[in-house]
Scaffold this active site. Structure first.
Site, PDB file in Angstrom:
ATOM      1  N   HIS A  15       0.874  -1.179   0.000  1.00  0.00           N
ATOM      2  CA  HIS A  15       0.000   0.000   0.000  1.00  0.00           C
ATOM      3  C   HIS A  15       0.910   1.228   0.000  1.00  0.00           C
ATOM      4  O   HIS A  15       2.037   1.175   0.506  1.00  0.00           O
ATOM      5  CB  HIS A  15      -0.832  -0.061   1.291  1.00  0.00           C
ATOM      6  CG  HIS A  15      -1.890   0.974   1.435  1.00  0.00           C
ATOM      7  ND1 HIS A  15      -1.624   2.262   1.831  1.00  0.00           N
ATOM      8  CD2 HIS A  15      -3.241   0.895   1.289  1.00  0.00           C
ATOM      9  CE1 HIS A  15      -2.765   2.930   1.903  1.00  0.00           C
ATOM     10  NE2 HIS A  15      -3.751   2.138   1.583  1.00  0.00           N
ATOM     11  N   CYS A  64      -4.920   2.560  -3.466  1.00  0.00           N
ATOM     12  CA  CYS A  64      -3.673   3.075  -2.871  1.00  0.00           C
ATOM     13  C   CYS A  64      -2.528   2.089  -3.067  1.00  0.00           C
ATOM     14  O   CYS A  64      -1.679   1.919  -2.175  1.00  0.00           O
ATOM     15  CB  CYS A  64      -3.853   3.404  -1.393  1.00  0.00           C
ATOM     16  SG  CYS A  64      -4.939   4.786  -1.126  1.00  0.00           S
ATOM     17  N   GLN A 101      -4.360  -4.972   6.829  1.00  0.00           N
ATOM     18  CA  GLN A 101      -5.394  -5.880   6.306  1.00  0.00           C
ATOM     19  C   GLN A 101      -5.530  -7.136   7.135  1.00  0.00           C
ATOM     20  O   GLN A 101      -6.625  -7.681   7.288  1.00  0.00           O
ATOM     21  CB  GLN A 101      -5.077  -6.259   4.847  1.00  0.00           C
ATOM     22  CG  GLN A 101      -5.322  -5.146   3.870  1.00  0.00           C
ATOM     23  CD  GLN A 101      -6.752  -4.637   3.907  1.00  0.00           C
ATOM     24  OE1 GLN A 101      -7.707  -5.390   4.104  1.00  0.00           O
ATOM     25  NE2 GLN A 101      -6.930  -3.342   3.736  1.00  0.00           N
ATOM     26  N   ASP A 151       3.287  -4.432   7.975  1.00  0.00           N
ATOM     27  CA  ASP A 151       2.078  -3.641   7.808  1.00  0.00           C
ATOM     28  C   ASP A 151       0.905  -4.604   7.976  1.00  0.00           C
ATOM     29  O   ASP A 151       0.609  -5.396   7.075  1.00  0.00           O
ATOM     30  CB  ASP A 151       2.100  -2.991   6.411  1.00  0.00           C
ATOM     31  CG  ASP A 151       0.764  -2.343   6.055  1.00  0.00           C
ATOM     32  OD1 ASP A 151      -0.229  -2.530   6.796  1.00  0.00           O
ATOM     33  OD2 ASP A 151       0.709  -1.663   5.021  1.00  0.00           O
ATOM     34  N   LYS A 162      -9.965  -0.946  10.680  1.00  0.00           N
ATOM     35  CA  LYS A 162     -10.008  -2.151   9.832  1.00  0.00           C
ATOM     36  C   LYS A 162     -10.497  -3.356  10.626  1.00  0.00           C
ATOM     37  O   LYS A 162     -10.740  -4.409  10.074  1.00  0.00           O
ATOM     38  CB  LYS A 162      -8.613  -2.456   9.273  1.00  0.00           C
ATOM     39  CG  LYS A 162      -7.936  -1.306   8.549  1.00  0.00           C
ATOM     40  CD  LYS A 162      -8.278  -1.241   7.097  1.00  0.00           C
ATOM     41  CE  LYS A 162      -7.363  -0.242   6.391  1.00  0.00           C
ATOM     42  NZ  LYS A 162      -7.895   0.139   5.085  1.00  0.00           N
TER      43      LYS A 162
HETATM   44  C1  LIG Z   1      -2.217  -2.833   3.444  1.00  0.00           C
HETATM   45  C2  LIG Z   1      -2.549  -1.480   3.979  1.00  0.00           C
HETATM   46  N1  LIG Z   1      -1.587  -0.743   4.555  1.00  0.00           N
HETATM   47  C3  LIG Z   1      -1.828   0.469   5.058  1.00  0.00           C
HETATM   48  C4  LIG Z   1      -3.071   1.028   5.012  1.00  0.00           C
HETATM   49  C5  LIG Z   1      -3.291   2.383   5.585  1.00  0.00           C
HETATM   50  O1  LIG Z   1      -4.136   2.320   6.683  1.00  0.00           O
HETATM   51  P1  LIG Z   1      -4.657   3.675   7.368  1.00  0.00           P
HETATM   52  O2  LIG Z   1      -5.197   4.517   6.266  1.00  0.00           O
HETATM   53  O3  LIG Z   1      -5.707   3.212   8.318  1.00  0.00           O
HETATM   54  O4  LIG Z   1      -3.478   4.291   8.044  1.00  0.00           O
HETATM   55  C6  LIG Z   1      -4.110   0.317   4.411  1.00  0.00           C
HETATM   56  C7  LIG Z   1      -5.462   0.911   4.275  1.00  0.00           C
HETATM   57  O5  LIG Z   1      -6.186   0.605   3.377  1.00  0.00           O
HETATM   58  C8  LIG Z   1      -3.842  -0.969   3.887  1.00  0.00           C
HETATM   59  O6  LIG Z   1      -4.809  -1.693   3.308  1.00  0.00           O
END
Ligand SMILES: Cc1ncc(COP(=O)(O)O)c(C=O)c1O
Length: 417
Positions: free
Chosen positions: A133, A374, A213, A210, A236
């Protein structure tokens, strides 16, 4: 266990019981019952989470840590109690290893700026993967630009699996940090974390995971994984927005300088010198999202009662059901067919753009995400501008997958081949 194996799935009654915990699922959109399949973007909130936030504001609202009065003590207990619940939920050895953040993005930026930046020299390398992401790409690009370090990227195969041989080769003498998603939001792929962490540690490279998900769909045990950092977002996992957490090994956190300055992160301040607080508060400058933390604690309690393993099997069943139907549609191409996947199905249709599909589905009451999710490099990898993504949570049903398929039949009528 194979994540795709739909063994021991909960009965319909159990799933309907879970659904009834989520007030928003009783909404209608465009006169149709809401079919919410955008869970990878954000999950819906059970009544217990909403009630926990409301109860805090109605009965305990006060600032934390600084007050001797009763409300402040109650707010502090609830806020710190939620931290202890997060630690237990992900298997952290100690609650001081949990830093509250606004979410995954802020947690990764914290590590990039406070852990990596002081350690990176020109020519050093940070290793990420091609399925990240933007939140696990851009913070590393920023710190590379600040230090002269280089960003290296592990490629993905056509089916959406990481190329582990290349990953191993890219872990070189100049690699100082590896950052990898537990699961991809664009493809659904679940990465072989334990193996990746072991390979990195064998070369002395710390690993940030990270977990945005994975957190709501896979049981996480940071101690067993031995990851150095694990980032996730409350929203999430059926919790509020604007709250999340960074897990970091205590020894690493202890050695990290503060990232943001302000209230709560200090021990004493004079104009000559400031002494910083101990971990984790050293990284929590300013009044925190107290209600959010309490809501997150309630969300973790909620999923703990159901059990992520049980939810995971149900979601695997939905994925298998959706996959089988979509594969039978000649004009549908599924992007990301890794063996280990979360309940995420990303696809394109030959005759219609993703945004048109999303709009028609919306008219049918079906909420999906369309776009690059993203993860623009993933779109580039598969040569598509955008995909349609249906992502499942514990409250979704096969009937809702059918509603998605009915919506796609409507798309085929509007955009015939
Ligand atoms: C794999 C992954 N990493 C990071 C994020 C970013 O999360 P946040 O916007 O809650 O900080 C997301 C959000 O969709 C994601 O799916």
């Amino acid at each position: 266990m194979n994540l795709l194996e739909p063994v021991g799935i909960p009965d319909t009654e159990a799933v309907m019981g879970w659904r009834s915990d989520f007030p928003i699922l009783r909404e209608s959109v465009h006169g149709k019952p809401l079919v919410y399949l955008d869970n990878a973007a954000t999950t819906q909130k059970p009544a217990s989470v909403i009630a926990a936030e409301q109860a805090y504001y109605e009965h305990d609202n006060a600032n934390v840590h600084r007050g001797v009065h009763l409300l402040s003590q109650r707010a502090t207990d609830a806020y710190e109690g939620a931290r202890a619940r997060i630690a237990r939920f992900i298997g952290a050895a100690h609650e001081k290893e949990i830093v509250y953040t606004r979410g995954t993005t802020e947690a990764i930026n914290l590590v990039a700026q406070s852990y990596a930046r002081p350690r990176l020299q020109p020519g050093d390398e940070v290793l990420i993967t091609a399925m990240e992401h933007h939140s696990n790409i851009v913070p590393w690009q920023l710190v590379c630009a600040q230090t002269g370090a280089l960003l290296k990227v592990t490629p993905i195969d056509d089916d959406g699996t990481l190329d582990l041989d290349v990953y191993e080769r890219l872990l070189g003498p100049r690699t100082r940090m590896a950052a990898v998603s537990h699961a991809s939001n664009a493809l659904g792929t679940v990465n072989p974390l334990a193996q990746m962490i072991e390979l990195a540690h064998a070369r002395g490279v710390p690993v940030l995971v990270d977990g945005a998900q994975a957190i709501a769909h896979l049981p996480v045990d940071v101690a067993a994984l031995d990851c150095d950092f694990y980032a996730f977002s409350g929203h999430k996992i059926y919790g509020p927005t604007g709250i999340g957490a960074l897990y970091a090994k205590a020894a690493l956190l202890d050695a990290m300088p503060p990232w943001q300055g302000g209230g709560d992160m200090i021990r004493s301040v004079t104009f000559e010198k400031t002494e910083y607080n101990v971990i984790p508060w050293r990284f929590e400058a300013g009044t925190p999202n107290i209600a959010g933390a309490i809501g997150l604690g309630a969300a973790l309690d909620y999923v703990s009662v159901i059990g992520l393993e049980v939810a995971q099997r149900h979601e695997a069943d939905l994925l298998a059901y959706a996959n089988a139907a979509l594969r039978a549609m000649p004009n549908v191409r599924i992007i990301g067919m890794a063996k280990q996947k979360l309940g995420i199905v990303s696809f394109v249709m030959e005759n219609a753009h993703a945004h048109d599909i999303g709009t028609i589905l919306d008219q049918c009451g079906v909420a999906v995400r369309t776009g690059h999710h993203c993860a623009m490099p993933v779109m580039e990898r598969y040569g598509v501008p955008a995909t349609v993504r249906a992502s499942f949570a514990l409250y979704n049903t096969r009937a809702e997958v059918d509603a998605l398929l009915d919506g796609l039949a409507r798309v085929e009528e509007v955009f015939p081949l």
